[in-house]
Design a protein around this motif. Structure first.
Motif, PDB file in Angstrom:
ATOM      1  N   ARG A 110     -96.455  16.604 -41.141  1.00  0.00           N
ATOM      2  CA  ARG A 110     -95.656  15.730 -41.743  1.00  0.00           C
ATOM      3  C   ARG A 110     -94.008  16.330 -41.140  1.00  0.00           C
ATOM      4  NH1 ARG A 110     -94.305  16.847 -47.978  1.00  0.00           N
ATOM      5  NH2 ARG A 110     -92.458  15.920 -47.987  1.00  0.00           N
ATOM      6  N   ALA A 111     -93.612  15.281 -40.349  1.00  0.00           N
ATOM      7  CA  ALA A 111     -92.524  15.317 -39.595  1.00  0.00           C
ATOM      8  C   ALA A 111     -91.159  14.829 -40.308  1.00  0.00           C
ATOM      9  CB  ALA A 111     -92.356  14.800 -38.280  1.00  0.00           C
ATOM     10  N   ARG A 112     -90.211  15.538 -40.085  1.00  0.00           N
ATOM     11  CA  ARG A 112     -88.819  15.015 -40.846  1.00  0.00           C
ATOM     12  C   ARG A 112     -88.552  13.741 -39.649  1.00  0.00           C
ATOM     13  NH1 ARG A 112     -85.090  19.967 -41.836  1.00  0.00           N
ATOM     14  NH2 ARG A 112     -86.275  21.096 -43.692  1.00  0.00           N
ATOM     15  N   LYS A 113     -87.988  12.710 -40.202  1.00  0.00           N
ATOM     16  CA  LYS A 113     -87.831  11.676 -39.322  1.00  0.00           C
ATOM     17  C   LYS A 113     -86.857  11.838 -37.991  1.00  0.00           C
ATOM     18  CE  LYS A 113     -89.094   7.810 -42.066  1.00  0.00           C
ATOM     19  NZ  LYS A 113     -88.714   6.855 -43.343  1.00  0.00           N
ATOM     20  N   THR A 114     -85.874  13.108 -38.519  1.00  0.00           N
ATOM     21  CA  THR A 114     -84.953  13.471 -37.549  1.00  0.00           C
ATOM     22  C   THR A 114     -85.682  13.895 -36.271  1.00  0.00           C
ATOM     23  OG1 THR A 114     -84.619  15.295 -38.710  1.00  0.00           O
ATOM     24  CG2 THR A 114     -83.104  13.690 -39.207  1.00  0.00           C
ATOM     25  N   ALA A 115     -87.132  14.450 -36.396  1.00  0.00           N
ATOM     26  CA  ALA A 115     -87.601  15.088 -35.289  1.00  0.00           C
ATOM     27  C   ALA A 115     -88.761  14.431 -34.714  1.00  0.00           C
ATOM     28  CB  ALA A 115     -88.300  16.543 -35.805  1.00  0.00           C
ATOM     29  N   GLU A 116     -88.831  13.244 -35.123  1.00  0.00           N
ATOM     30  CA  GLU A 116     -89.921  12.279 -34.577  1.00  0.00           C
ATOM     31  C   GLU A 116     -89.972  12.285 -33.282  1.00  0.00           C
ATOM     32  OE1 GLU A 116     -89.709   8.110 -35.917  1.00  0.00           O
ATOM     33  OE2 GLU A 116     -91.779   7.815 -35.201  1.00  0.00           O
ATOM     34  N   LEU A 122     -94.384  14.976 -27.322  1.00  0.00           N
ATOM     35  CA  LEU A 122     -95.512  15.903 -27.331  1.00  0.00           C
ATOM     36  C   LEU A 122     -96.908  15.496 -27.474  1.00  0.00           C
ATOM     37  CD1 LEU A 122     -93.822  18.925 -29.016  1.00  0.00           C
ATOM     38  CD2 LEU A 122     -94.785  19.143 -26.577  1.00  0.00           C
ATOM     39  N   GLY A 123     -96.815  13.966 -27.439  1.00  0.00           N
ATOM     40  CA  GLY A 123     -98.010  13.008 -27.612  1.00  0.00           C
ATOM     41  C   GLY A 123     -98.435  12.856 -29.028  1.00  0.00           C
ATOM     42  N   TYR A 124     -97.617  13.057 -29.902  1.00  0.00           N
ATOM     43  CA  TYR A 124     -98.157  12.790 -31.496  1.00  0.00           C
ATOM     44  C   TYR A 124     -97.613  11.076 -31.655  1.00  0.00           C
ATOM     45  CZ  TYR A 124     -98.753  17.747 -32.471  1.00  0.00           C
ATOM     46  OH  TYR A 124     -99.298  19.024 -32.384  1.00  0.00           O
ATOM     47  N   ILE A 125     -98.632  10.751 -32.517  1.00  0.00           N
ATOM     48  CA  ILE A 125     -98.277   9.469 -33.083  1.00  0.00           C
ATOM     49  C   ILE A 125     -98.085   9.211 -34.460  1.00  0.00           C
ATOM     50  CG2 ILE A 125    -100.096   7.108 -33.376  1.00  0.00           C
ATOM     51  CD1 ILE A 125    -100.107   8.081 -30.427  1.00  0.00           C
ATOM     52  N   SER A 126     -97.252   8.335 -34.750  1.00  0.00           N
ATOM     53  CA  SER A 126     -96.658   8.334 -36.122  1.00  0.00           C
ATOM     54  C   SER A 126     -97.638   7.300 -37.035  1.00  0.00           C
ATOM     55  CB  SER A 126     -95.264   7.354 -35.995  1.00  0.00           C
ATOM     56  OG  SER A 126     -94.523   8.178 -35.205  1.00  0.00           O
ATOM     57  N   TYR A 127     -97.821   7.535 -38.206  1.00  0.00           N
ATOM     58  CA  TYR A 127     -98.496   6.854 -39.229  1.00  0.00           C
ATOM     59  C   TYR A 127     -97.258   6.461 -40.351  1.00  0.00           C
ATOM     60  CZ  TYR A 127    -102.604   8.480 -36.800  1.00  0.00           C
ATOM     61  OH  TYR A 127    -103.560   8.870 -36.043  1.00  0.00           O
ATOM     62  N   PRO A 128     -96.574   5.391 -39.953  1.00  0.00           N
ATOM     63  CA  PRO A 128     -95.372   5.052 -40.989  1.00  0.00           C
ATOM     64  C   PRO A 128     -95.763   4.743 -42.192  1.00  0.00           C
ATOM     65  CG  PRO A 128     -95.775   3.366 -38.936  1.00  0.00           C
ATOM     66  CD  PRO A 128     -96.801   4.432 -38.789  1.00  0.00           C
ATOM     67  N   ASN A 129     -97.155   4.144 -42.487  1.00  0.00           N
ATOM     68  CA  ASN A 129     -97.627   3.819 -43.606  1.00  0.00           C
ATOM     69  C   ASN A 129     -98.232   5.044 -44.636  1.00  0.00           C
ATOM     70  OD1 ASN A 129     -96.819   0.995 -43.091  1.00  0.00           O
ATOM     71  ND2 ASN A 129     -98.936   0.939 -42.115  1.00  0.00           N
ATOM     72  N   GLU A 130     -98.356   6.268 -44.062  1.00  0.00           N
ATOM     73  CA  GLU A 130     -98.665   7.317 -44.828  1.00  0.00           C
ATOM     74  C   GLU A 130     -97.641   8.329 -45.118  1.00  0.00           C
ATOM     75  OE1 GLU A 130    -102.487   8.799 -43.663  1.00  0.00           O
ATOM     76  OE2 GLU A 130    -102.726   6.917 -42.149  1.00  0.00           O
ATOM     77  N   PHE A 131     -96.422   7.938 -45.395  1.00  0.00           N
ATOM     78  CA  PHE A 131     -95.246   8.823 -45.491  1.00  0.00           C
ATOM     79  C   PHE A 131     -95.276   9.427 -46.978  1.00  0.00           C
ATOM     80  CE2 PHE A 131     -93.886   4.516 -46.674  1.00  0.00           C
ATOM     81  CZ  PHE A 131     -93.420   4.715 -47.957  1.00  0.00           C
ATOM     82  N   GLU A 134     -89.076   9.315 -48.132  1.00  0.00           N
ATOM     83  CA  GLU A 134     -88.169   8.481 -47.271  1.00  0.00           C
ATOM     84  C   GLU A 134     -87.805   9.248 -45.999  1.00  0.00           C
ATOM     85  OE1 GLU A 134     -84.101   8.351 -49.626  1.00  0.00           O
ATOM     86  OE2 GLU A 134     -86.109   9.202 -50.395  1.00  0.00           O
ATOM     87  N   HIS A 135     -87.905  10.828 -45.914  1.00  0.00           N
ATOM     88  CA  HIS A 135     -87.374  11.487 -45.047  1.00  0.00           C
ATOM     89  C   HIS A 135     -88.367  11.966 -44.011  1.00  0.00           C
ATOM     90  CE1 HIS A 135     -83.742  11.664 -47.135  1.00  0.00           C
ATOM     91  NE2 HIS A 135     -84.406  11.998 -48.255  1.00  0.00           N
ATOM     92  N   THR A 136     -89.862  11.807 -44.345  1.00  0.00           N
ATOM     93  CA  THR A 136     -90.692  12.261 -43.704  1.00  0.00           C
ATOM     94  C   THR A 136     -91.556  11.296 -43.129  1.00  0.00           C
ATOM     95  OG1 THR A 136     -92.083  12.956 -45.414  1.00  0.00           O
ATOM     96  CG2 THR A 136     -90.396  14.892 -44.667  1.00  0.00           C
ATOM     97  N   LEU A 137     -92.597  11.802 -42.090  1.00  0.00           N
ATOM     98  CA  LEU A 137     -93.611  10.889 -41.490  1.00  0.00           C
ATOM     99  C   LEU A 137     -94.771  11.648 -41.228  1.00  0.00           C
ATOM    100  CD1 LEU A 137     -93.067   8.059 -40.167  1.00  0.00           C
ATOM    101  CD2 LEU A 137     -92.233   9.098 -38.312  1.00  0.00           C
ATOM    102  N   LYS A 138     -95.709  11.098 -41.438  1.00  0.00           N
ATOM    103  CA  LYS A 138     -97.097  11.606 -41.085  1.00  0.00           C
ATOM    104  C   LYS A 138     -97.264  11.532 -39.389  1.00  0.00           C
ATOM    105  CE  LYS A 138    -101.959  12.029 -41.160  1.00  0.00           C
ATOM    106  NZ  LYS A 138    -103.503  11.532 -41.659  1.00  0.00           N
ATOM    107  N   MET A 139     -97.413  12.401 -38.652  1.00  0.00           N
ATOM    108  CA  MET A 139     -97.767  12.273 -37.311  1.00  0.00           C
ATOM    109  C   MET A 139     -98.915  13.284 -36.882  1.00  0.00           C
ATOM    110  SD  MET A 139     -94.061  12.398 -35.533  1.00  0.00           S
ATOM    111  CE  MET A 139     -94.370  11.504 -34.034  1.00  0.00           C
ATOM    112  N   ALA A 140    -100.000  12.770 -35.992  1.00  0.00           N
ATOM    113  CA  ALA A 140    -101.089  13.407 -35.301  1.00  0.00           C
ATOM    114  C   ALA A 140    -101.315  13.208 -34.175  1.00  0.00           C
ATOM    115  CB  ALA A 140    -102.115  12.978 -36.292  1.00  0.00           C
ATOM    116  N   LYS A 141    -102.256  14.184 -33.733  1.00  0.00           N
ATOM    117  CA  LYS A 141    -102.414  14.114 -32.261  1.00  0.00           C
ATOM    118  C   LYS A 141    -103.947  14.769 -32.000  1.00  0.00           C
ATOM    119  CE  LYS A 141    -101.093  16.581 -27.810  1.00  0.00           C
ATOM    120  NZ  LYS A 141    -100.240  17.251 -27.212  1.00  0.00           N
ATOM    121  N   VAL A 142    -104.853  14.035 -31.273  1.00  0.00           N
ATOM    122  CA  VAL A 142    -106.012  14.413 -30.979  1.00  0.00           C
ATOM    123  C   VAL A 142    -105.932  15.699 -29.818  1.00  0.00           C
ATOM    124  CG1 VAL A 142    -108.426  13.962 -30.126  1.00  0.00           C
ATOM    125  CG2 VAL A 142    -107.212  12.373 -31.462  1.00  0.00           C
TER     126      VAL A 142
END
Ligand SMILES: CC(C)(COP(=O)(O)OP(=O)(O)OC[C@H]1O[C@@H](n2cnc3c(N)ncnc32)[C@H](O)[C@@H]1OP(=O)(O)O)[C@@H](O)C(=O)NCCC(=O)NCCS
Length: 143
Positions: A110-116, A122-131, A134-142
């Motif tokens: 759960r990344a801070r938007k400032t660190a997206e 590093l190859g992580y993908i954002s999931y903007p609909n799973e926040f 308002e300050h964070t963003l779910k990101m993930a990598k296989v």
């Protein structure tokens, strides 16, 4: 010449306490808070990874196994004076290797938007609909 190394730290050890100081300094103080009991409640069940410069802890990250089978990267922090030297990137890569060794296939955060941008590189993908807020963003990598 800087002697940088990356390693896993034992929960409850004196090195673990150094990492608590980093988490407080980098992640809490700037938002006018201190580490709360809920921030450390599951620390005992997590993997504590850190970067050291000549034996001094200068960055940390935690890995928390989740019920859905993935592993969560959290509390990523590099001391101010050490930023912009690729140490954060190397620490994430070290954490990914540990997660792989433990047979995890997906790493999420759960990344801070400032660190997206940092995670994107590093190859992580954002999931903007799973926040979650308002300050964070779910990101993930296989892995
Ligand atoms: C975010 C943080 C961990 C990055 O650590 P760092 O060691 O400074 O980052 P690195 O030097 O390894 O950066 C790797 C790459 O990501 C880029 N990058 C770093 N931070 C970035 C950011 N906030 N936004 C966009 N890109 C960023 C760097 O420019 C570098 O790019 P390059 O490979 O093209 O040179 C560190 O700045 C930090 O602790 N910040 C405060 C706490 C925080 O925000 N933690 C993350 C919460 S989710």
């Amino acid at each position: 010449m800087m002697a940088m190394d990356f390693k896993e730290v034992v929960f409850g050890s004196s090195e673990y306490k150094e990492l608590l100081d980093i988490r407080n300094e980098v992640l809490r103080k700037p938002i006018g808070m201190v580490l709360r009991p809920k921030d450390i409640a599951s620390d005992k069940q997590e993997y504590h990874l850190a970067a050291f410069d000549n034996g001094k802890a200068i960055g940390c990250v935690l890995l928390r196994p989740l019920d859905n089978g993935s592993i969560q990267l959290r509390q990523m922090a590099i001391l101010d004076n050490y930023r912009g030297q690729n140490i954060g990137a190397k620490l994430v890569q070290f954490a990914e290797q540990i997660a792989l060794n433990k047979k995890f296939k997906i790493i999420e955060t759960r990344a801070r938007k400032t660190a997206e941008g940092f995670y994107k590189k590093l190859g992580y993908i954002s999931y903007p609909n799973e926040f979650e807020d308002e300050h964070t963003l779910k990101m993930a990598k296989v892995l």
